[in-house]
Design an enzyme around this catalytic site. Structure first.
Site, short mmCIF file in Angstrom:
data_model
loop_
_atom_site.label_atom_id
_atom_site.label_comp_id
_atom_site.label_asym_id
_atom_site.label_seq_id
_atom_site.Cartn_x
_atom_site.Cartn_y
_atom_site.Cartn_z
N SER A 89 -31.11 16.71 54.17
CA SER A 89 -31.84 17.41 55.21
C SER A 89 -33.34 17.45 54.94
O SER A 89 -33.99 16.42 54.92
CB SER A 89 -31.25 18.82 55.39
OG SER A 89 -31.80 19.46 56.52
N ASP A 249 -33.27 14.97 58.72
CA ASP A 249 -32.06 14.53 59.40
C ASP A 249 -31.96 15.04 60.83
O ASP A 249 -30.95 14.87 61.48
CB ASP A 249 -30.81 14.95 58.60
CG ASP A 249 -30.62 16.46 58.56
OD1 ASP A 249 -31.62 17.21 58.66
OD2 ASP A 249 -29.46 16.90 58.39
N ASP A 251 -31.78 18.05 62.16
CA ASP A 251 -31.04 19.24 62.60
C ASP A 251 -31.99 20.42 62.80
O ASP A 251 -31.67 21.36 63.52
CB ASP A 251 -29.89 19.59 61.64
CG ASP A 251 -30.35 19.97 60.24
OD1 ASP A 251 -31.54 19.80 59.91
OD2 ASP A 251 -29.49 20.43 59.45
#
Length: 470
Positions: A89, A249, A251
């Protein structure tokens, strides 16, 4: 053995090794199961993905490789089967991680513990050679992007052209050399926006900036937004209507105004939550969030006719499941979010920064500008500090604070489910909770008198730590 944190398994690649990925794959894989496997742009991703695939297949599962994708794309692809995303992430480039999904939802704690127990007991043997799973390749990115576009047109558009709700809208997107590069600019352009994408080449070294988008790491992007269009009618006319930034990533989403100011994440959460509640046809619309989220969310959700329920950090999916199980036919979880990360429940059960980017842009365009969008939200000063606390003292410290803090701050509503959260009549609040990864107790507070509130709370926490540590 504890492998899983609040967002899967994550850490430096000296710990998140191919050997570990192989073990996790063998522990998670089952004969007859199908796993989609994706990865972000990190340099260590291909080796970890290969090891994960070998582990899953040797446990009897079939593997569908979908390559480099945003985490929400992998989650989408896991619907009706299981999924593994190799990503750290927003962590630095020398880190990597493993996140598992089942039918579009992150593994819950029971499923994660089962994998930990299997690895700890060395119960990860391969199945018979003739029962090993097979592998195939699939491209899901374009399908995912199209569904995001369709969702925005069907669910978010109000009084505008559903095919191009962002027509005439100018957006700058800082992809941070992450996986948002292959999704968000494409989606926004096809919704009609004029898009300028920065740092939109996927690079696992994250050369443009740190992967975690913060006011500090986004300084250059903020300055870029402040620049005026040389062809503008006047010097006061901004070049862009909106700025958006992702982590590695995609998100997470950070939203910036046309002046380059980072808009507080809880304000964005409150605005989106209010929209979903106001447009829901349910008699009992629910928003799930976390203990560190602002009371401004509760205010806007109540104003729209809904209610807010909280769940521990990193467990939005568990909170959604809990509310659905406890509710009746009139209950609908319309939105779930923690700061920076949103689950659009009508679209899917996963955190999705790409949908958030398109949704926020559409709400801003529909309202007129970011100032008008945030105007109804009461934004009080916010602070977060850390107090040193040995890991082995945290449990006793928190037990003591469950009594000491309410005694210090009387006339408050007290919630001790996830730390100690105190809410005042004027919507000010304070949360004290132990860090899950570092030797600290965290203090979060929001109030017009936030400095005084934090000082008083830190005195109580520091004295409690000292007493318990004696």
């Amino acid at each position: 053995m504890t492998l899983f944190g609040t967002a899967g398994i994550r850490g430096p690649v000296t710990e998140i090794t191919p050997a570990l990925a192989l073990e996790v794959g063998q522990a998670a894989g089952e004969p007859g199961e199908t796993f989609v496997v994706g990865r972000d742009g990190r340099e260590t991703g291909p080796a970890l993905a290969a090891a994960m695939e070998a582990g899953l297949e040797s446990a009897g599962a079939s593997v569908v490789r979908i390559g480099q994708v945003p985490t929400p794309t992998l989650a989408f692809a896991s619907r009706g089967r299981r999924g593994v995303m190799l990503t750290a992430s927003h962590n630095p480039p020398e880190d990597n991680g493993i996140k598992l999904f089942a039918d579009g939802v992150e593994y819950d704690r029971d499923a994660e513990r089962a994998i930990e127990e299997s690895i700890a007991s060395d119960d990860t043997d391969a199945v018979s050679w003739d029962d090993w799973g097979d592998s195939s390749r699939m491209d899901v990115l374009e399908t995912y992007r199209k569904l995001v576009i369709d969702y925005i047109g069907d669910e978010l558009v109000d009084g505008t052209d559903a095919s191009e709700p962002l027509a005439g809208f100018s957006i700058a997107v800082d992809c941070g050399n992450g996986m948002g590069s292959v999704a968000t600019p494409h989606v926004l352009e096809r919704l009609g926006a004029e898009v300028v994408a920065l740092n939109a080449t996927v690079d696992g070294h994250f050369p443009a900036r740190e992967s975690k988008p913060t006011p500090k790491t986004l300084r250059e992007f903020s300055a870029f937004l402040e620049e005026q269009d040389p062809h503008a009618v006047s010097d006061s006319e901004p070049r862009f209507d909106l700025g958006l930034a992702h982590d590695g990533d995609a998100d997470r989403l950070v939203v910036l105004g046309p002046d380059g100011e980072v808009i507080h994440e809880d304000t964005i959460l409150a605005v989106v939550a209010e929209h979903y509640v106001a447009t829901s046809e349910a008699a009992d619309p629910v928003v799930v969030t976390t203990p560190n989220a602002s009371a401004r969310i509760d205010e806007r959700v109540r104003e729209a006719g809904g209610r807010v329920e909280r769940v521990r950090l990193g467990a939005l999916h568990e909170g959604i499941a809990r509310e659905r199980a406890q509710g009746d036919d009139d209950t609908e979880v319309v939105f779930a979010a923690e700061p920076w990360k949103h689950i659009h429940t009508a679209f899917g059960g996963w955190i999705d920064g790409v949908v958030s980017a398109a949704a926020v842009a559409t709400l801003v365009a529909d309202t007129g500008d970011t100032a008008a969008l945030r105007e109804p939200v009461t934004e009080r000063p916010y602070r977060k500090i850390s107090v040193d606390c040995p890991d082995d003292a945290k449990s006793d410290v928190m037990e003591t604070l469950e009594t000491a803090l309410p005694e210090t701050f009387s006339d408050t509503t007290v919630d001790t489910d996830y730390g100690v959260r105190l809410e005042f009549d004027d919507a000010s609040w304070i949360l004290v909770r132990p860090s899950g990864t570092e030797p600290y107790v965290r203090i979060y507070a929001e109030s017009d008198e936030v400095d005084d509130l934090v000082d008083e709370a830190s005195d109580v926490v520091e004295s409690t730590v000292a007493d318990v540590s004696e």
